[in-house]
Design a protein around this motif. Structure first.
Motif, PDB file in Angstrom:
ATOM      1  N   PHE A 131      -6.668  -5.864   0.681  1.00 52.54           N
ATOM      2  CA  PHE A 131      -6.528  -5.075   1.896  1.00 52.54           C
ATOM      3  C   PHE A 131      -7.897  -4.857   2.525  1.00 52.54           C
ATOM      4  O   PHE A 131      -8.911  -4.804   1.815  1.00 52.54           O
ATOM      5  N   GLN A 175      -2.796   0.922  -3.779  1.00 50.56           N
ATOM      6  CA  GLN A 175      -2.370  -0.482  -3.812  1.00 50.56           C
ATOM      7  C   GLN A 175      -1.530  -0.748  -5.057  1.00 50.56           C
ATOM      8  O   GLN A 175      -1.958  -0.459  -6.174  1.00 50.56           O
ATOM      9  N   ALA A 219      -4.999  -6.296  -6.413  1.00 46.81           N
ATOM     10  CA  ALA A 219      -4.441  -5.278  -5.521  1.00 46.81           C
ATOM     11  C   ALA A 219      -5.535  -4.622  -4.680  1.00 46.81           C
ATOM     12  O   ALA A 219      -5.354  -4.392  -3.473  1.00 46.81           O
ATOM     13  N   PHE A 253       0.848  -1.184   0.000  1.00 47.61           N
ATOM     14  CA  PHE A 253       0.000   0.000   0.000  1.00 47.61           C
ATOM     15  C   PHE A 253       0.889   1.241   0.000  1.00 47.61           C
ATOM     16  O   PHE A 253       1.587   1.524   0.976  1.00 47.61           O
TER      17      PHE A 253
END
Length: 672
Positions: free
Chosen positions: A71, A47, A67, A41
């Protein structure tokens, strides 16, 4: 039952020593893993895919999806803040594969969040991702527990190191237990069966650790501990393929709850789309977010952690909230309200008591029902919002068997395993009994002893929905379901037949039954006593049986490459074919040759075709006529004067074939 595959010492560690010395072959690696990724990140770029092995495996669009899905939506505010602290979490997501709506890619994530007041924005985070086409959480979750910390220690080298071990794994064997070497240990995992597996699920299972469906290792008890009374409602919603929104505080709890819901269907195949972790960055989010108010929500299960979805997806008819806000809180508060009824209230050291209602919890439940899922905006609660009226009644006998462990964390984990096993066995039995009425339409038939296995297998019993419901209403649902379902149980079957889960499952099971029937009849042909069968047949039946044998042999030759066992079985059938020809000739001499002449010529023609087929080529039309005339001539008494004339036609045909093989055609004069 082991919730996590066990690691045992490896017996032959030398086998991977050579694999580490060379780069893993992409084709061998792709049998299990599509790619290994490291996602970082960045404060300015967001990302970013930092590393990908093998390189150039993912397209730019796939890299973006991976990506953005690797998260949590934000640095979790549920964790207590310290000056410097690290939090690791494991979850997974899935997205459609490029160019295919039926194929999906699963992403298994090891996420590390490091809180540090000295860093910009108070912390940093990075994720290690394993991408695969297989929903094997029993394999990739423990593999992430090895790869994740190793990646943060040595960096990109860990990706190649783990990939070299995965590349030497044998191909996946669905429905079996596999020992997969990794380093100096062996990872033991039970893979779920393939969707077209013809073997039906039997209850009770001989081995509780054997998987009968996807995500067999998911923990039902932990995921829905505060909603145990509503598990039967959730089971019906999943059976019918209803759209469902699952909200949880963290991606780990979210993906675990979605996988537990999918596992409730075993051995039924989940044919609706499910997303264990769904974010606003998903490419499919604009489509579901822009649905008209009067449009029905597509059948899918979405697991989310962002409160924004509660406002954006108001058209979704069923919402369930699971999990607890603080990871340090392992017990559920005794006064937790429910949307319809209060859930089990734990008593330390005893069984989980099921209290229907209390005045305070009833008031809170009514208040939450009126406020709807938006009440989660102020405080997280475990609850379910739905207008669906369930038909299956909660099994209080099962709930009374569940044990609460009290305050000890270690004992609580052990009791959770026991409780999960109790729930999983019950819902496996429930689904198996629910699908039992479809058994006669999915049953393969074997040839009887009195019939010949060389004929065509009979078709499976035809299925018609109206006739099925009528016959089912007449005979009833069975003792197991009759005790657990209300009087309108037939409505559940009627809605199931019109749902998204029935037809894909039924078609795959029916195709598997047809393949199983073909296999059983093929084995019966190989083990049949041809002499015994011929002794009971008439001459015409013998000829028909030989033609049928010939057709089966030719069909076997045209299929995919065969094994040595199949080739050996065909070779054993050749003496039986010669015996059929001999019996036909004997019948011709006994009857004077008038009635079996046609049958004998048929046998001769079939023998020539089979001999040419064994030599690896097909007969042309002209060559076929030559062979046929030669066989007819040799079967008669040729005269001394007419033999040459009868052989002149085959000679001319043979000359034509030679000329055509030389690439030219004979002119009319040259032909004469």
């Amino acid at each position: 039952m082991n919730r996590v595959p066990s690691l045992s010492p490896r017996r032959d560690p030398s086998s991977t020593g050579s694999a580490l010395a060379q780069t893993p072959r992409p084709a061998a690696l792709r049998r299990w893993v599509l790619a290994f990724c490291i996602i970082r990140f960045d404060l300015e770029q967001g990302q970013v895919v930092e590393e990908c092995f093998p390189p150039d495996t993912l397209t730019s669009d796939q890299q973006l999806v991976v990506a953005l899905s690797s998260f949590p939506d934000s640095m979790s505010h549920h964790h207590p803040r310290h000056r410097s602290s690290i939090y690791d979490s494991i979850f997974f997501f899935r997205f459609p594969s490029a160019g295919s709506c039926d194929s999906f890619v699963y992403g298994y994530v090891f996420n590390r969040q490091r809180h540090d007041e000295r860093l910009p924005r108070g912390g940093e985070q990075k994720s290690v991702v394993i991408l695969s086409h297989f929903p094997y959480t029993s394999v990739f979750r423990p593999l992430l527990q090895i790869l994740g910390p190793l990646c943060f220690d040595i960096g990109r080298t860990s990706l190649e190191l783990v990939a070299s071990h995965v590349a030497v794994w044998p191909p996946p064997t669905p429905g079996c237990a596999m020992d997969l070497p990794i380093g100096g240990a062996a990872l033991r995992a039970h893979l779920p069966p393939a969707p077209d597996d013809p073997s039906p699920a039997r209850f009770p299972p001989s081995n509780p650790s054997v998987a009968f469906g996807l995500f067999h290792e998911a923990d039902l008890f932990v995921s829905f501990r505060g909603l145990l009374l509503h598990l039967w409602t959730l089971w019906e919603l999943m059976i019918l393929g209803e759209p469902l929104l699952v909200f949880a505080p963290t991606p780990t709890q979210c993906s675990e709850a979605v996988s537990a819901l999918v596992s409730l269907l075993a051995p039924l195949i989940c044919s609706i789309d499910f997303r264990p972790y769904f974010t606003i960055h998903d490419p499919d989010f604009p489509g579901v977010n822009s649905l008209p108010d009067d449009a029905s929500f597509p059948p899918m299960v979405l697991g989310v952690t962002n409160l924004f979805f509660l406002k954006a997806l108001r058209s979704i008819p069923h919402v369930v909230s699971v999990g607890i806000a603080s990871p340090n809180t392992s017990r559920i508060p005794s006064g937790a309200p429910r949307s319809v009824s209060t859930g089990p209230i734990p008593r330390p050291g005893g069984t989980l008591s099921v209290n229907r209602f209390s005045p305070s919890s009833l008031f809170n439940a009514v208040k939450m029902r009126r406020g709807g899922p938006l009440t989660l905006m102020t405080e997280h609660r475990e609850a379910i919002w739905t207008t669906y009226s369930p038909i299956t009644k909660p099994d209080t006998a099962i709930l009374n068997r569940l044990v609460d462990a009290g305050v000890s964390q270690r004992i609580e984990e052990s009791m959770s395993v026991v409780n999960n096993e109790i729930l999983r066995r019950h819902f496996l039995e429930l689904t198996t009994n629910f699908l039992a009425p479809f058994g006669p339409y999915l049953r393969a038939k074997t040839p009887s002893e009195a019939s010949s296995p060389f004929g065509s297998p009979p078709p499976l019993l035809p299925f018609h929905a109206d006739e099925f419901l009528s016959s089912l209403a007449a005979r009833g649902p069975g003792k197991f379901l009759a005790k657990r379902m209300r009087s309108n149980w037939l409505d559940l079957y009627r809605r199931f037949l019109g749902g998204k889960n029935f037809m894909p499952w039924f078609q795959k099971r029916r195709a598997a039954a047809e393949q199983e029937q073909q296999r059983l009849w093929r084995l019966a042909r190989k083990s049949a006593d041809i002499h015994k069968l011929i002794s009971k047949m008439s001459e015409l039946e013998i000829v028909d049986s030989f033609n049928s044998i010939e057709g089966h042999l030719l069909a076997e030759m045209q299929v995919l490459p065969r094994s040595e066992a199949q080739l050996e079985g065909e070779r054993r059938l050749i003496p039986h074919r010669n015996q059929v020809q001999l019996n036909c000739r004997r019948g011709r001499h006994l009857t004077g040759g008038s009635s079996t002449g046609g049958g004998e010529s048929t046998l001769h023609r079939s023998r020539s075709q089979l001999e040419a087929k064994r030599r690896g080529r097909r007969l042309t039309g002209a060559e076929f006529n030559c062979r046929r005339r030669e066989e007819v001539d040799t079967s008669r008494e040729p005269s001394s004067t007419g033999g040459g004339e009868k052989r002149s036609a085959p000679c001319r045909s043979r000359a034509q074939l030679k000329a055509e093989r030389r690439g030219r055609h004979l002119a009319g004069a040259e032909l004469n």
